[in-house]
Scaffold this active site. Structure first.
Site, PDB file in Angstrom:
ATOM      1  N   LEU A  70      51.583 -28.968  67.069  1.00  0.00           N
ATOM      2  CA  LEU A  70      52.833 -28.459  66.513  1.00  0.00           C
ATOM      3  C   LEU A  70      52.890 -28.914  65.067  1.00  0.00           C
ATOM      4  CD1 LEU A  70      55.424 -29.301  69.336  1.00  0.00           C
ATOM      5  CD2 LEU A  70      53.912 -27.315  69.136  1.00  0.00           C
ATOM      6  N   HIS A  71      52.690 -27.989  64.144  1.00  0.00           N
ATOM      7  CA  HIS A  71      52.594 -28.378  62.734  1.00  0.00           C
ATOM      8  C   HIS A  71      53.841 -27.932  61.988  1.00  0.00           C
ATOM      9  CE1 HIS A  71      50.313 -29.779  59.245  1.00  0.00           C
ATOM     10  NE2 HIS A  71      50.978 -28.835  58.594  1.00  0.00           N
ATOM     11  N   GLU A  73      56.048 -27.049  58.914  1.00  0.00           N
ATOM     12  CA  GLU A  73      55.827 -26.461  57.588  1.00  0.00           C
ATOM     13  C   GLU A  73      55.950 -27.522  56.492  1.00  0.00           C
ATOM     14  OE1 GLU A  73      57.743 -22.817  54.951  1.00  0.00           O
ATOM     15  OE2 GLU A  73      58.970 -23.798  56.474  1.00  0.00           O
ATOM     16  N   CYS A  85      51.730 -36.868  51.216  1.00  0.00           N
ATOM     17  CA  CYS A  85      51.805 -36.882  52.677  1.00  0.00           C
ATOM     18  C   CYS A  85      50.414 -36.605  53.229  1.00  0.00           C
ATOM     19  CB  CYS A  85      52.817 -35.848  53.180  1.00  0.00           C
ATOM     20  SG  CYS A  85      52.356 -34.137  52.781  1.00  0.00           S
ATOM     21  N   GLN A  90      46.047 -32.862  57.901  1.00  0.00           N
ATOM     22  CA  GLN A  90      46.236 -32.771  59.344  1.00  0.00           C
ATOM     23  C   GLN A  90      46.090 -31.321  59.824  1.00  0.00           C
ATOM     24  OE1 GLN A  90      50.097 -34.784  59.898  1.00  0.00           O
ATOM     25  NE2 GLN A  90      49.028 -36.159  61.278  1.00  0.00           N
ATOM     26  N   GLY A 113      60.161 -30.956  55.084  1.00  0.00           N
ATOM     27  CA  GLY A 113      60.823 -32.248  54.870  1.00  0.00           C
ATOM     28  C   GLY A 113      61.456 -32.807  56.133  1.00  0.00           C
ATOM     29  N   THR A 134      60.679 -43.346  52.835  1.00  0.00           N
ATOM     30  CA  THR A 134      61.013 -41.985  53.242  1.00  0.00           C
ATOM     31  C   THR A 134      62.234 -41.935  54.160  1.00  0.00           C
ATOM     32  OG1 THR A 134      60.114 -39.961  54.231  1.00  0.00           O
ATOM     33  CG2 THR A 134      59.393 -42.030  55.208  1.00  0.00           C
ATOM     34  N   ASP A 146      65.194 -37.243  60.661  1.00  0.00           N
ATOM     35  CA  ASP A 146      64.355 -36.189  61.216  1.00  0.00           C
ATOM     36  C   ASP A 146      65.269 -35.170  61.884  1.00  0.00           C
ATOM     37  OD1 ASP A 146      62.491 -34.547  62.457  1.00  0.00           O
ATOM     38  OD2 ASP A 146      61.216 -36.200  63.101  1.00  0.00           O
ATOM     39  N   ARG A 148      64.296 -32.042  62.833  1.00  0.00           N
ATOM     40  CA  ARG A 148      63.515 -30.974  63.451  1.00  0.00           C
ATOM     41  C   ARG A 148      63.911 -30.745  64.909  1.00  0.00           C
ATOM     42  NH1 ARG A 148      57.646 -33.191  61.915  1.00  0.00           N
ATOM     43  NH2 ARG A 148      58.758 -35.118  62.451  1.00  0.00           N
ATOM     44  N   SER A 169      48.800 -35.077  68.011  1.00  0.00           N
ATOM     45  CA  SER A 169      49.898 -35.642  67.228  1.00  0.00           C
ATOM     46  C   SER A 169      49.876 -37.153  67.326  1.00  0.00           C
ATOM     47  CB  SER A 169      51.243 -35.120  67.748  1.00  0.00           C
ATOM     48  OG  SER A 169      52.328 -35.714  67.056  1.00  0.00           O
TER      49      SER A 169
END
Length: 225
Positions: A70-71, A73, A85, A90, A113, A134, A146, A148, A169
């Protein structure tokens, strides 16, 4: 009713097409998330179906769960090759492994981000240049560390018939989120690339404050002579 039982037809697939790349030939498909309008993409390769390698495979030669990345963007890393990064490297690693061993990369749009967007990511970079890590940078902006969400990713996996996977991952949170949506993660396969001076603190923060499984291996210096 748990999150897995609440999954609806939230993603709409497009046609499957051939995608030749420097990493090999893949089959690609776009997926439109009807809730957010984001257009995600799956990139798949069949591999051999029998895995006997160092990427978390069954040493006995039995078929194992397919490899999935699961990448999220990352315009700066994926497109411009930023060393701040490890994202671009990856992604390259994932495409190479999945072409070799079989599986799928799901490229998740709207995750820039860690979900705060490109403009805010660059604002966070400015705060990092002033001394924040970060995590602190996002907090100083009043934003989630985070943000996401992986519901669309889980729906795509279900649609592809990938209900049991090996997850490429370093982030256990991805495994836990997928489990909530009914995806079984049979194994976590490391997705670590050598650290650089430019991203060392970033990766240390992910390890120490975000529970990423990282050993922080350094790039070997070029031998002279």
């Amino acid at each position: 009713m748990n999150a897995a039982e609440n999954l609806s037809a939230g993603v709409v697939p497009g046609p499957e097409v051939h995608l030749p790349t420097p990493y090999g030939d893949f089959m690609a498909q776009a997926w439109t998330d009807q809730r957010t309008g984001a257009e995600h993409m799956s990139v798949s390769a069949p591999g051999s179906g029998i895995q006997q390698d160092a990427a978390g495979a069954d040493a006995g030669g039995s078929p194992v769960a397919p490899l999935v990345r699961l990448h999220s963007e990352c315009l700066t890393g994926d497109v411009f090759g930023s060393y701040r990064c490890d994202c671009g490297e990856q992604l390259e690693q994932a495409l190479e492994l999945i072409h070799l061993h079989g599986g799928t990369v799901i490229y998740l749009r709207g995750h820039e981000g860690r979900g705060i967007g490109l403009a805010n990511k660059l604002r966070a970079y400015a705060l990092q240049e002033a001394g924040a890590d970060t995590v602190e940078a996002n907090e100083q902006l009043g934003l989630p560390v985070d943000a996401r969400d992986y519901q669309a990713a889980a729906e795509i996996l279900h649609e592809l018939g990938l209900n049991r996977i090996r997850l490429l991952s370093n982030n256990p949170t991805k495994r836990d989120r997928l489990h909530q949506y009914g995806i079984t993660v049979a194994a976590m396969v490391p997705s670590e690339v050598p650290i650089r001076a430019e991203n060392e603190r970033y990766l240390q923060t992910k390890r120490d404050r975000m529970n990423h499984r990282l050993t922080l291996l350094r790039t070997q210096p070029v031998q002279q002579g």
